[in-house]
Design a protein around this motif. Structure first.
Motif, mmCIF file in Angstrom:
data_model
loop_
_atom_site.group_PDB
_atom_site.id
_atom_site.type_symbol
_atom_site.label_atom_id
_atom_site.label_comp_id
_atom_site.label_asym_id
_atom_site.label_seq_id
_atom_site.Cartn_x
_atom_site.Cartn_y
_atom_site.Cartn_z
ATOM 1 N N LEU A 285 26.359 16.945 -7.806
ATOM 2 C CA LEU A 285 25.220 16.379 -7.096
ATOM 3 C C LEU A 285 24.391 15.552 -8.075
ATOM 4 C CD1 LEU A 285 23.521 16.307 -4.473
ATOM 5 C CD2 LEU A 285 22.236 18.234 -5.391
ATOM 6 N N ILE A 286 24.098 14.325 -7.669
ATOM 7 C CA ILE A 286 23.261 13.467 -8.506
ATOM 8 C C ILE A 286 21.954 13.223 -7.776
ATOM 9 C CG2 ILE A 286 23.074 11.215 -9.663
ATOM 10 C CD1 ILE A 286 26.070 11.150 -9.920
ATOM 11 N N VAL A 287 20.862 13.635 -8.390
ATOM 12 C CA VAL A 287 19.537 13.468 -7.792
ATOM 13 C C VAL A 287 18.773 12.440 -8.622
ATOM 14 C CG1 VAL A 287 17.393 14.612 -7.167
ATOM 15 C CG2 VAL A 287 19.564 15.845 -6.974
ATOM 16 N N VAL A 288 18.281 11.425 -7.939
ATOM 17 C CA VAL A 288 17.639 10.317 -8.642
ATOM 18 C C VAL A 288 16.275 10.048 -8.020
ATOM 19 C CG1 VAL A 288 17.798 7.870 -9.208
ATOM 20 C CG2 VAL A 288 19.876 9.256 -9.130
ATOM 21 N N GLN A 289 15.288 9.884 -8.847
ATOM 22 C CA GLN A 289 13.944 9.568 -8.362
ATOM 23 C C GLN A 289 13.381 8.375 -9.117
ATOM 24 O OE1 GLN A 289 10.766 11.656 -9.981
ATOM 25 N NE2 GLN A 289 9.442 11.589 -8.201
ATOM 26 N N ASP A 290 12.740 7.474 -8.393
ATOM 27 C CA ASP A 290 11.923 6.425 -9.016
ATOM 28 C C ASP A 290 12.686 5.494 -9.953
ATOM 29 O OD1 ASP A 290 9.650 7.071 -7.728
ATOM 30 O OD2 ASP A 290 8.478 7.615 -9.483
ATOM 31 N N LEU A 291 13.818 5.004 -9.501
ATOM 32 C CA LEU A 291 14.526 4.006 -10.302
ATOM 33 C C LEU A 291 14.678 2.733 -9.477
ATOM 34 C CD1 LEU A 291 17.428 5.922 -12.151
ATOM 35 C CD2 LEU A 291 15.190 5.262 -13.034
ATOM 36 N N VAL B 97 23.487 4.554 -12.380
ATOM 37 C CA VAL B 97 23.568 5.968 -12.749
ATOM 38 C C VAL B 97 24.997 6.389 -12.500
ATOM 39 C CG1 VAL B 97 22.851 8.312 -12.175
ATOM 40 C CG2 VAL B 97 21.174 6.445 -12.097
ATOM 41 N N TYR C 92 15.385 9.411 -4.183
ATOM 42 C CA TYR C 92 13.981 9.340 -3.787
ATOM 43 C C TYR C 92 13.385 8.081 -4.401
ATOM 44 C CZ TYR C 92 14.831 14.361 -3.165
ATOM 45 O OH TYR C 92 15.355 15.581 -2.812
ATOM 46 N N TYR D 61 18.901 0.251 -11.391
ATOM 47 C CA TYR D 61 19.621 1.002 -12.414
ATOM 48 C C TYR D 61 21.044 1.356 -11.975
ATOM 49 C CZ TYR D 61 15.799 1.624 -15.664
ATOM 50 O OH TYR D 61 14.825 1.398 -16.597
ATOM 51 N N LYS E 260 28.018 12.135 -4.385
ATOM 52 C CA LYS E 260 27.198 13.070 -3.624
ATOM 53 C C LYS E 260 25.822 12.985 -4.255
ATOM 54 C CE LYS E 260 29.070 17.125 -2.457
ATOM 55 N NZ LYS E 260 29.126 17.257 -0.997
ATOM 56 N N ALA E 261 24.917 12.313 -3.576
ATOM 57 C CA ALA E 261 23.658 11.987 -4.238
ATOM 58 C C ALA E 261 22.479 12.098 -3.287
ATOM 59 C CB ALA E 261 23.707 10.575 -4.816
ATOM 60 N N ILE E 262 21.314 12.336 -3.866
ATOM 61 C CA ILE E 262 20.053 12.288 -3.125
ATOM 62 C C ILE E 262 19.142 11.343 -3.893
ATOM 63 C CG2 ILE E 262 18.172 13.618 -2.114
ATOM 64 C CD1 ILE E 262 19.804 16.147 -2.514
#
Lengths: 356, 356
Positions: free
Chosen positions: B312-318, B323, B298, B321, B294-296
């Motif tokens: 919830l896994i929120v990831v930005q600017d990778l 995760v 960006y 990678y 369950k992820a968002i």
């Protein structure tokens, strides 16, 4: 000191420390610095030097009543002002102003956020006493100005008349969140300070300003005169707030009034407005990482790793990132992504209320 | 088909899918592809086309007995070979070779890893049948060669005599894990295939090779003749393994023997040796992300996000990678960091056995 009153604003939900801060436990209720005291408690402690305990008021959302009661157990129910809904800072100032005036028309009122940190507290006390003294014998609306250390675009800037001999300086202009270029000019000019949201005024003066600039709001809270400090106060407030417009005290009054003054804050200050600002004041390892977790870092620098002690966080090859696990949310983002946090939180809420 | 035997190697601990795979549940016991079947089960299913169920043997570490029994419930205890300690692949081949010979001296034995995936299974069956046929009426040690699709430096390469008309080709050389430059030459030449660890030979032939090239090992397991398929087998094996040296079948036999042949695998294959290789075969979004959580995301691309559904896994600017959150470990690293995983796991174990 007996006419000194402190109103602590503790209703904010915030989003910039999500997922560490949550809708049901925002930043001010967290021990962000790991000192054993929450930001609200540290704010309370800080003002004990200038205000008797019975003159404290905390304005918060009704959902946080239990948190305030638990963290500041010496406060009576009458000292905890519960907003049924958030209506920005003008309402949160008007309500305690009218309430305090009923008890003490000579009151001088300090308004302060609950989620900032201050170092060099004795200077803080000195600055506040200067402002209180000035506010108590004049019709001044006083704000505490913080000398800028960087061209921050997230703050309001206050331009003031440079009068080296005066501790209480006349304010020229308020500028909300300028563009970077303008912020740089402000910082270079030396004529600007940051608006830290710390205000000092007599209840008489602020109520006069409310009548002048936010007449509707003044009229609404004036009508509560008979209910303040009575069992019917909350019922009145619930209906009063339903009529209030949402407007900030800065925009509604400070930017418009002509009797605005500034006392420079000579203490060290941070609004902990972002993980980045928290990173700044925390102890760092040799690679400039703040690690507040059971973690192993490889080739990682300028980063902030935060998690519970029963979870191992392994990070490789990151520069300038925030890595945080809090309850049911993992967040990995740029450490300086503060402007994105509202979006993060909004989108997280779409995935489920339990993540917000 | 009644002389066909399959020996599945399921004792590996692995580290490259940590923290998803753990010491107490390595990759072969996981439903890595989300098909509802674990890699071990899929391996078992794949070989049912060429081998009767009673001729399957699984070699594993004794700590995984329950997992094998649970995942392959139709196997009897006699079909699950328990190594008291890992002693690399030569021992794991010698043990079942001698055990199977006692039951069926005419046996042809297929050795296969339990943690690879195969697509186009009918081709796989065809290739295996070609190899089995060749192995059953000759003294050939046969390996299934995979046509290289990239200059992978993590595999062994097999050079073979190009004989277009022959399905079973003579092997010239084995080269373990070459440098990148050499690997590139291998791939370009067209004379090389990858060693996939799938071997086919008669028990007679492999035992002869063991006597020739790994005499000590052959003598050790020959002594078990009277114990195989009896209640005393495990006791014998426990003491036999204490005397075994640790050596791979590739290094101990395949690189030295002169009767090594190769059948090309025309199926699609992946050893799922890394998150990167798993990323390759999984469905991706428009930014080439595999999201199994369950992820968002960006501004994130070429990344692999994996976690349990309640987080919830929120990831930005990778970019590029991995995760992953698995139980009590969060890992954020370069998706192609497979060579670092042994270090990650080692360092994690230092922090606590519960993280390994």
């Amino acid at each position: 000191m007996k006419h000194n009153y402190v109103v602590i604003m503790a209703g904010g939900i915030g989003s910039r420390f999500w997922p560490y801060s949550r809708a049901n436990k925002p930043k001010q209720f967290l021990d962000v610095l790991g000192t054993g005291r929450t930001l609200l408690q540290m704010t309370f402690d800080r003002f004990l030097a200038i205000c008797p305990e019975e003159n404290f008021y905390v304005v918060t959302n009704k959902r946080y009543y239990d948190l305030v009661k638990e963290q500041l157990p010496t406060l009576s129910g009458d000292q905890i002002l519960l907003e049924p809904v958030g209506r920005n800072t003008a309402a949160a100032v008007a309500y305690p102003a009218f309430k305090i005036r009923k008890k003490d028309p000579k009151a001088v009122m300090v308004v302060a956020p609950s989620d900032h940190v201050v170092f060099k507290e004795s200077l803080f006390t000195q600055n506040l006493n200067t402002a209180i003294k000035a506010a108590s014998n004049s019709e001044k609306l006083i704000t505490i100005g913080i000398v800028p250390t960087r061209p921050e675009t997230g703050y309001g800037y206050i331009q003031y008349h440079s009068s080296p001999l005066k501790k209480v300086k006349k304010v020229k202009t308020f500028t909300e969140k300028p563009e970077l270029e303008l912020a740089q000019k402000f910082v270079e000019s030396g004529d600007f300070v940051w608006n830290a949201g710390i205000f000092v005024w007599s209840v008489e003066t602020i109520i006069a300003a409310l009548y002048e600039h936010l007449t509707d709001l003044a009229v609404i809270f004036e009508e509560g005169e008979e209910f303040y400090h009575t069992p019917n106060e909350q019922r009145f407030i619930n209906s009063a707030y339903a009529q209030c417009k949402s407007i900030s005290i800065d925009y509604g009054i400070m930017e418009k009034a002509s009797n605005v003054f500034m006392v420079k804050g000579t203490f060290d200050w941070s609004d902990l407005g972002s993980w980045d600002s928290l990173h700044e004041i925390k102890a760092k390892d040799e690679q400039e990482n703040v690690v507040d977790a059971k973690a192993i870092l490889y080739n990682t620098k300028n980063s902030y790793v935060k998690g519970p002690k029963d979870t191992l966080i392994v990070v490789q090859d990151l520069d300038g990132y925030l890595v945080t696990l809090s309850d049911n949310v993992v967040l990995i983002c740029k450490k300086d992504a503060e402007k994105k946090f509202r979006e993060f939180l909004h989108d997280a809420r779409v995935k489920g209320e339990e993540f917000s």
